[in-house]
Design a protein around this motif. Structure first.
Motif, PDB file in Angstrom:
ATOM      1  N   LEU A 130      -6.921   1.794  -8.847  1.00 28.93           N
ATOM      2  CA  LEU A 130      -7.098   2.871  -7.875  1.00 28.93           C
ATOM      3  C   LEU A 130      -7.214   4.208  -8.599  1.00 28.93           C
ATOM      4  N   HIS A 172       0.840  -1.203   0.000  1.00 25.67           N
ATOM      5  CA  HIS A 172       0.000   0.000   0.000  1.00 25.67           C
ATOM      6  C   HIS A 172       0.872   1.249   0.000  1.00 25.67           C
ATOM      7  N   TYR A 173       2.007   1.155  -0.635  1.00 28.65           N
ATOM      8  CA  TYR A 173       2.970   2.256  -0.626  1.00 28.65           C
ATOM      9  C   TYR A 173       3.591   2.391  -2.021  1.00 28.65           C
ATOM     10  N   TRP A 221       2.374   5.338   8.100  1.00 26.76           N
ATOM     11  CA  TRP A 221       1.886   4.136   7.435  1.00 26.76           C
ATOM     12  C   TRP A 221       2.792   2.952   7.760  1.00 26.76           C
ATOM     13  N   TRP A 233      -0.223   6.415  -1.682  1.00 29.75           N
ATOM     14  CA  TRP A 233      -0.374   6.075  -3.098  1.00 29.75           C
ATOM     15  C   TRP A 233       0.313   7.056  -4.037  1.00 29.75           C
ATOM     16  N   THR A 234       0.569   8.278  -3.579  1.00 28.03           N
ATOM     17  CA  THR A 234       1.198   9.275  -4.439  1.00 28.03           C
ATOM     18  C   THR A 234       2.263  10.017  -3.666  1.00 28.03           C
ATOM     19  N   GLU A 292      -6.507   7.759  -7.488  1.00 28.81           N
ATOM     20  CA  GLU A 292      -5.878   8.416  -6.351  1.00 28.81           C
ATOM     21  C   GLU A 292      -5.883   7.438  -5.174  1.00 28.81           C
ATOM     22  N   ASN A 293      -6.704   7.653  -4.166  1.00 29.59           N
ATOM     23  CA  ASN A 293      -6.723   6.730  -3.021  1.00 29.59           C
ATOM     24  C   ASN A 293      -8.090   6.065  -2.850  1.00 29.59           C
ATOM     25  N   LYS A 294      -8.809   5.905  -3.975  1.00 29.97           N
ATOM     26  CA  LYS A 294     -10.148   5.325  -3.898  1.00 29.97           C
ATOM     27  C   LYS A 294     -10.341   4.235  -4.948  1.00 29.97           C
ATOM     28  N   PRO A 338      -6.819   2.882   2.353  1.00 32.39           N
ATOM     29  CA  PRO A 338      -5.698   3.471   3.106  1.00 32.39           C
ATOM     30  C   PRO A 338      -4.349   3.071   2.521  1.00 32.39           C
ATOM     31  N   PHE A 348     -12.699   4.545   0.039  1.00 32.88           N
ATOM     32  CA  PHE A 348     -11.354   5.001   0.413  1.00 32.88           C
ATOM     33  C   PHE A 348     -10.488   3.799   0.741  1.00 32.88           C
TER      34      PHE A 348
END
Length: 380
Positions: free
Chosen positions: A363, A112-113, A256, A379-380, A365-367, A376, A374
């Motif tokens: 994805l 998730h990174y 995170w 992501w950017t 953005e983050n959705k 978590p 959303f």
């Protein structure tokens, strides 16, 4: 002083195999003779440690990790890379890099990174525990004098990482806690160049140094070795509670983080232990923390056990899902559906993976593109 070119030629830089995750290839030989060491390991800076206190009779107490080693003059702590010299405590591995590679961030693993990006990954010798299943024991269980290394200052590391297109500096392979000062300085300078930094760690660190360090990090991956004190004491020469404290501290800080558990047949793979761990994670850290259940391969001092059956990893993932964790993963099984990220709301695939490669990314953005849920992460 050896050069980076000669280190690459010698094959010491971290080239990691797909099946072992974030690990180094074993060297053909792991015995270093005085002749082999002659002329090496010269010119490395010796820097005063950041977290310790001075005691009587020139002794010091290390305040970096939970061991709290008390060290007499001219002696070293348990990690073997920090030395008391006349009542002043020094790190011997600042800028002393023994493993260096550019990896996919998925190898850490961090899912998730910044998916699909590269991480400038480095390590020094040393560790503050001894796991009998350590996949990088050739560097983690040796002292710095025994390991071929190059001098790489924080300034040079940050510059090199930015020039080769890496988005992140990753402190990994051995145990970054024992080269804390080098990690701290490099992450700080990396930030000045617009680079993020991540720590890939066993989580064996005290709260104060962890909190100070996280000011310069963007993410942390913690290896949760098992979920019993018995396992930690007998298999890792450590304790479980300090690692759990680290996870709670990371949650409190708000950085995170992701968790990896290497599942070892007969040692930490019981349904009860896995269930207890998942319940603890949900209650103390929340349902959104990614948990990777990773396949064990025989190595170091545990060669009498087979690789983890895939069914065991699938059982662990199912237990996590049934417990209510949103992002459980299966690791070291390339192509398995458990490598993918699924939306916890609509269950559609968000990120499809094969090993360290991103095949699809849904994805926005983050959705989730499908349901706008959303997700978590960083992501950017």
């Amino acid at each position: 002083m050896i050069t980076r070119r000669s280190l690459l030629k010698a094959g010491v830089l971290g080239t990691c195999s797909l099946c072992l995750g974030d690990t180094l290839e074993a060297w053909a030989e792991d015995v270093y003779t005085p002749e082999a060491l002659k002329g090496m390991n010269q010119g490395f800076p010796v820097k005063e440690a950041m977290h310790y206190k001075k005691l009587e009779d020139l002794r010091v107490e290390c305040e970096l990790c939970p061991r709290k080693c008390t060290i007499a003059d001219m002696e070293r702590g348990y990690c073997g890379v920090r030395e008391n010299r006349g009542g002043t405590y020094y790190t011997l591995v600042h800028s002393r890099v023994c493993a260096l590679n550019v990896d996919p961030i998925e190898k850490k693993p961090l899912f998730h990174y910044l998916p699909g990006t590269k991480a400038y990954s480095l390590a020094t010798a040393g560790c503050n525990v001894e796991c009998k299943f350590c996949q990088n024991w050739q560097i983690s269980q040796y002292r710095p004098e025994q390991i071929e290394s190059i001098k790489l200052t924080p300034e040079d590391a940050a510059k090199d990482a930015s020039m080769n297109g890496s988005k992140t500096i990753a402190f990994t392979y051995s145990e970054p806690v024992v080269f804390y000062e080098y990690m701290y300085d490099t992450a700080r300078l990396g930030n000045e160049r617009g680079l993020k930094s991540v720590m890939i760690s066993n989580g064996y660190i005290q709260e104060k140094p962890l909190t100070e360090l996280c000011r310069h990090l963007s993410a942390v991956k913690i290896d949760l070795k098992g979920f019993t004190e018995k396992f930690y004491q007998e298999t890792c020469t450590g304790e479980l509670k300090p690692v759990l404290n680290t996870l709670v501290t990371l949650k409190k800080i708000g950085i995170w983080f992701e968790i990896v558990m290497l599942v070892i047949p007969t040692l930490n793979d019981s349904e009860k232990e896995l269930k207890d761990m998942c319940v603890w994670v949900k209650e103390n850290l929340g349902a959104d923390v990614p948990v990777h259940f990773t396949r064990f391969h025989p190595t170091y001092k545990i060669k009498n056990l087979p690789p983890t059956p895939v069914k065991t990893l699938e059982m662990a993932r199912k237990i996590a899902i049934d417990t209510g964790l949103h992002f459980p993963y299966v690791g070291n099984v390339p192509g398995h559906e458990g490598e993918n990220t699924y939306c916890p709301h609509c269950r559609n695939i968000l990120i499809k993976r094969a090993g360290f490669s991103i095949l699809e990314n849904h994805l926005k953005e983050n959705k989730c593109k499908n349901c706008d849920q959303f997700i978590p992460g960083v992501w950017t």
